[in-house]
Design a protein around this motif. Sequence first.
Motif, PDB file in Angstrom:
ATOM      1  N   LYS A 164       1.530  29.967 -22.171  1.00 37.17           N
ATOM      2  CA  LYS A 164       0.378  29.338 -22.816  1.00 37.17           C
ATOM      3  C   LYS A 164      -0.912  29.978 -22.286  1.00 37.17           C
ATOM      4  N   VAL A 165      -1.721  30.551 -23.192  1.00 33.40           N
ATOM      5  CA  VAL A 165      -2.987  31.195 -22.827  1.00 33.40           C
ATOM      6  C   VAL A 165      -4.135  30.295 -23.266  1.00 33.40           C
ATOM      7  N   GLU A 166      -4.981  29.905 -22.315  1.00 35.84           N
ATOM      8  CA  GLU A 166      -6.060  28.955 -22.594  1.00 35.84           C
ATOM      9  C   GLU A 166      -7.241  29.611 -23.314  1.00 35.84           C
ATOM     10  N   ASP A 167      -7.654  30.772 -22.864  1.00 38.84           N
ATOM     11  CA  ASP A 167      -8.857  31.414 -23.411  1.00 38.84           C
ATOM     12  C   ASP A 167      -8.522  32.852 -23.814  1.00 38.84           C
ATOM     13  N   LYS A 168      -8.297  33.049 -25.117  1.00 36.21           N
ATOM     14  CA  LYS A 168      -7.896  34.378 -25.585  1.00 36.21           C
ATOM     15  C   LYS A 168      -9.047  35.366 -25.645  1.00 36.21           C
ATOM     16  N   ASN A 169     -10.280  34.889 -25.445  1.00 35.12           N
ATOM     17  CA  ASN A 169     -11.414  35.807 -25.340  1.00 35.12           C
ATOM     18  C   ASN A 169     -11.411  36.523 -24.000  1.00 35.12           C
ATOM     19  N   LEU A 170     -10.889  35.855 -22.973  1.00 38.24           N
ATOM     20  CA  LEU A 170     -10.846  36.440 -21.635  1.00 38.24           C
ATOM     21  C   LEU A 170      -9.487  37.047 -21.316  1.00 38.24           C
ATOM     22  N   VAL A 171      -8.485  36.650 -22.083  1.00 36.37           N
ATOM     23  CA  VAL A 171      -7.141  37.221 -21.907  1.00 36.37           C
ATOM     24  C   VAL A 171      -6.802  37.943 -23.207  1.00 36.37           C
ATOM     25  N   LYS A 172      -7.083  39.227 -23.237  1.00 35.30           N
ATOM     26  CA  LYS A 172      -6.964  39.985 -24.479  1.00 35.30           C
ATOM     27  C   LYS A 172      -5.514  40.113 -24.938  1.00 35.30           C
ATOM     28  N   ARG A 173      -4.633  40.262 -23.959  1.00 38.89           N
ATOM     29  CA  ARG A 173      -3.208  40.411 -24.280  1.00 38.89           C
ATOM     30  C   ARG A 173      -2.398  40.062 -23.044  1.00 38.89           C
ATOM     31  N   ALA A 174      -1.318  39.329 -23.231  1.00 38.28           N
ATOM     32  CA  ALA A 174      -0.450  38.953 -22.113  1.00 38.28           C
ATOM     33  C   ALA A 174       1.001  39.179 -22.500  1.00 38.28           C
TER      34      ALA A 174
END
Length: 656
Positions: A99-109
Amino acid sequence: MKFSYNWLQRLFEDKLPEAEEIAEKMGAHSFELEGLEKTETGDFLVDLDILPNRSSDAYAYKGIAQEISALFNLKLKEGIYNPPKGDESFKTSDFINLKVEDKNLVKRATKRLAVDVEIRESPEWLKEILNSIGQKSINNVVDITNYVMWMTGQPVHAFDFDKLAGGEKKDVFIRHAKNGEKVVDLSGDEHELDETMLVIADEEKVLDIAGIKGGMDSGVDQNTKRVMLSAVNFDFQNIRNTSKKLKLRTDASARFENEVPLCRLDDAMNLFSALLEELAGARVSTEIIDTKPFDFESKKYIEISREKINSLLGTEVAQERIKDIFESLNLKTEISDGLFKVEIPCDRLDLNIPADLVEEVGRIIGYDNLEAKMPAEEFNFPEPSIFKESYYKALDLLVSLGFYEIQSRALAGRGVIELANPYTSELSFVRDNLLDKLKEKAEKEIFNLSEPKLFEIGKIFTAYETDDEDKNVAEHWSFAGIIGRKKIKEKQKEELFYRTKGYLEKVFEVLSIKDVQWKDSDEEEFLADIFVEDLKIGSLGVNFWELNFEELIKHIDKRVDYKPVSKFPKIERDVAFWVPEDYQVAEAEKLIKSVLGENLKSVELFDIYKDSENQRKSLAFKIIFQSDEETLSDEFANGEMEKVYSLLKEQGFGVR
């Protein structure tokens, strides 16, 4: 950044040139060479200063190897970043819920599960190359993560899957830290976090300071059997800010701070997985959990012609040679209708415009190999701007005379042009003069300077009558100056007035404004209107002036009279005489000049003394004689001065 020669050799099919040759050529064509160092094991470290614009590809052995391949025309090994064999018997998604909370700061996981992992010593080749760059060997899994980061430029991390909270399927979060939340890193240091920082966490605890350093609670050890492989692309500004706040800078944060390309995750995850299979006997799931944006793989192209490349470099490089250079740099190229259509690799973030491709061709050929030539194109110089020339002439002169230039804003609290939608009620007009601001500034500067001398050249706005409501504002460039004083005494006014006038006369002189008239104003004493060729352009006060600068420079005399400097000496004489209080200096100067011949050089006022009790004043002038043909004698000068004395007496002026 230091790169191991032996490590680089592993990336090529053929034998590399000697380390010295590689270092020299890299320094000449790619990056600034900091040095070449030989290690105790016989390896060489090539130390390169890689600027941030090339960090996207060259902060990794993959990028450096690509440069060497292009410079020496050597073939790189294939298959290094191929996907692992993989195991289809289990799926990563059955064990991990990301689960990624902020996709603006996490471009790709990306996450992947490996099982049956054997923790043991790394093979000698891996220990040796890590040791060559100062990396201490820990165990095979940790060493693999370091190796992958240096190879691809993409940091990766290995989590002990069984240390994560939850059942057989774990919830893994990439989220903002909570204010005051704490984590102990792999070095045993505790860090207090805040909500601006990113972390990787399970449902109970923080596992990792995102993009910077792993946590102790989830690190692999001798008992680790299952590993969660992690490769994530974080926002570079967030990582930089977190690193500064925590005063914690690592190899991983250094790379993230300079923006790691999204596509490097694929190389990193493939290499990470394959090495776990090879060096740790692991079974790696074929499934990868990936949050990649749907459009991140869109390709970027730049088009440029051979003619444009050669015109900018001053060369005649053949079409095929240019294509070979592009291809050697992994820039896939097609030629159509005389244009190179170049596909830009995702890790070359520095290539954005056609000029960038020209630079690539130039540096691979070698700037030292470019023939020195004069530019083929003719330069068309723009017409000189009379306004700019006049502005800088006036500026340079006044600054040399001790003036300071100010630049005030056009919005004002009063004026004749009111704004329809003012930003603030205090600034609801546009200025209609420059003097108001100059006076305000002079009053403030009086406390810092005994006599602040200020000037400004700027636009002012006035109204004019018209039937068109949308065109009722006139604007022009105005020129104003002021000599600040706390208080001007009555007996000081005349001297200050003529000093102010003198400054303005010097400006007119340097601008070649010749037909200037000064006419006393009927409004008050020591106030004059300024005319050029019978056109009023402004006014002069005791310690200030303001005039229409645009109108002034229309009257510049562009004729230049060249006259050789006289090689004969000057003779100076002074004369002082009494005149009525209201007698004009200009009239006195004109009177003196009227009786003197062609050897008169100048007449300059240097003193005024006012005798108010007798309603008179004394004017003192310096008169300079000089001939272009002979040395003048004292007898000549005395004879000329007798003419002056006689004329003054005829006019009823008492010579002092």
